[in-house]
Design a protein around this motif. Structure first.
Motif, short mmCIF file in Angstrom:
data_model
loop_
_atom_site.label_atom_id
_atom_site.label_comp_id
_atom_site.label_asym_id
_atom_site.label_seq_id
_atom_site.Cartn_x
_atom_site.Cartn_y
_atom_site.Cartn_z
N ALA A 26 0.84 -1.20 0.00
CA ALA A 26 0.00 0.00 0.00
C ALA A 26 0.87 1.24 0.00
N GLN A 27 0.48 2.17 -0.81
CA GLN A 27 1.16 3.46 -0.86
C GLN A 27 0.32 4.49 -0.12
N LEU A 28 0.77 4.88 1.04
CA LEU A 28 0.02 5.82 1.86
C LEU A 28 0.70 7.17 1.87
N LYS A 29 -0.11 8.21 1.89
CA LYS A 29 0.41 9.56 1.91
C LYS A 29 -0.41 10.40 2.88
N VAL A 30 0.27 11.10 3.77
CA VAL A 30 -0.41 11.94 4.75
C VAL A 30 -0.65 13.31 4.13
N ILE A 31 -1.89 13.74 4.15
CA ILE A 31 -2.21 15.08 3.63
C ILE A 31 -2.88 15.89 4.73
N ASP A 32 -2.76 17.17 4.65
CA ASP A 32 -3.39 18.06 5.63
C ASP A 32 -4.89 18.08 5.40
N GLY A 33 -5.63 17.96 6.49
CA GLY A 33 -7.08 18.03 6.39
C GLY A 33 -7.54 19.47 6.21
N ILE A 34 -8.78 19.62 5.79
CA ILE A 34 -9.35 20.95 5.61
C ILE A 34 -9.88 21.45 6.95
N LYS A 35 -9.33 22.54 7.43
CA LYS A 35 -9.78 23.10 8.70
C LYS A 35 -11.06 23.91 8.51
N LYS A 36 -12.03 23.60 9.32
CA LYS A 36 -13.29 24.32 9.24
C LYS A 36 -13.33 25.40 10.32
N ASP A 37 -13.77 26.56 9.92
CA ASP A 37 -13.89 27.66 10.87
C ASP A 37 -14.98 27.33 11.89
N LYS A 38 -14.71 27.68 13.15
CA LYS A 38 -15.69 27.46 14.20
C LYS A 38 -16.86 28.42 14.01
N PRO A 39 -18.09 27.92 14.06
CA PRO A 39 -19.25 28.81 13.86
C PRO A 39 -19.28 29.91 14.91
N ASP A 40 -19.67 31.09 14.50
CA ASP A 40 -19.83 32.21 15.42
C ASP A 40 -21.26 32.15 15.97
N TYR A 41 -21.42 31.38 17.05
CA TYR A 41 -22.76 31.16 17.59
C TYR A 41 -23.40 32.45 18.09
N PHE A 42 -22.58 33.35 18.60
CA PHE A 42 -23.12 34.62 19.08
C PHE A 42 -23.82 35.37 17.94
#
Length: 227
Positions: free
Chosen positions: A5-21
């Motif tokens: 198996a050829q595995l490659k680590v990639i950066d995940g997509i960071k989601k902005d935290k909702p502005d609940y206020f």
């Protein structure tokens, strides 16, 4: 036949935290605008309008973060708090519970804390079909619901911060001083060393952090070594 198996680590997509206020504030403002087009005063609100305004208003305050201590900004919250409390005062405990159910915590007697049974007894003595009215503040402090608890803590924090800007001391600091209990302020210098200052006497003490349990002192002829 072998397979590798050829595995490659990639950066995940960071989601902005909702502005609940802002989400709750916008919902609250939208409800206000709809209500103003339909009614002259808050006492005329139907129960559905009243419920939506109370829910979004309480959530707006309970999730708010106070990072700015400007007096004008803090004082701008006071009319909002007064308005929300005024809306809740129009309810009976039975109606209030439909919006904010009592927390299902039943072991309060064991720990000397308020719980479901405490709140239920309080409501029974108050009268579940009686309009809360001018007793709204006391009612909120006695009522056990996590959203209401956050709402009251944030309300107290707003009032305390305003008081601190006016007098240099918050509400709790003033209360503790009246009871003869000293208060302290934590400071940190440029070398990241911490020390506390007694707000009454001005006495300064260095903060000594406990040594981790996994370290032990090994005595040497000239010095001690931490292992």
């Amino acid at each position: 036949m072998s397979f590798k198996a050829q595995l490659k680590v990639i950066d995940g997509i960071k989601k902005d935290k909702p502005d609940y206020f802002m989400l709750y504030l916008n919902a609250f403002i939208n409800e206000i605008e709809r209500a103003n087009k339909k009614y002259e005063t808050a006492r005329e609100y139907d129960r559905d309008t009243l419920t939506k305004l109370i829910w979004t208003g309480v959530k707006t305050i309970s999730v708010s973060e106070q990072t700015n201590d400007e007096k004008v900004l803090l004082e701008s919250r006071l009319p909002l708090l007064t308005f929300i409390n005024g809306l809740m005062a129009l309810l009976t405990p039975k109606e209030f519970e439909k919006i904010f159910p009592i927390d299902k915590e039943f072991n309060g007697d064991k720990w000397g804390m308020k719980d479901y049974y405490y709140t239920r007894r309080y409501i029974e003595e108050f009268g579940e079909n009686r309009v809360i009215g001018d007793e709204i503040e006391e009612y909120l402090w006695e009522y056990q619901n996590h959203t209401i608890r956050f709402y009251m803590v944030k309300t107290l924090k707003i009032m305390s911060n305003i008081r601190r800007l006016e007098t240099g001391k918050g509400i709790m600091e003033e209360f503790l001083e009246e009871q003869g209990v000293p208060t302290y302020t934590m400071h940190e210098d440029l070398d990241n060393k911490q020390y506390i200052e007694n707000n009454q006497t001005g006495e300064i003490s260095e903060v000594k952090k406990p040594r981790p349990r996994y370290l032990r002192v090994v005595k040497n002829e000239n010095k001690k070594i931490m292992l």
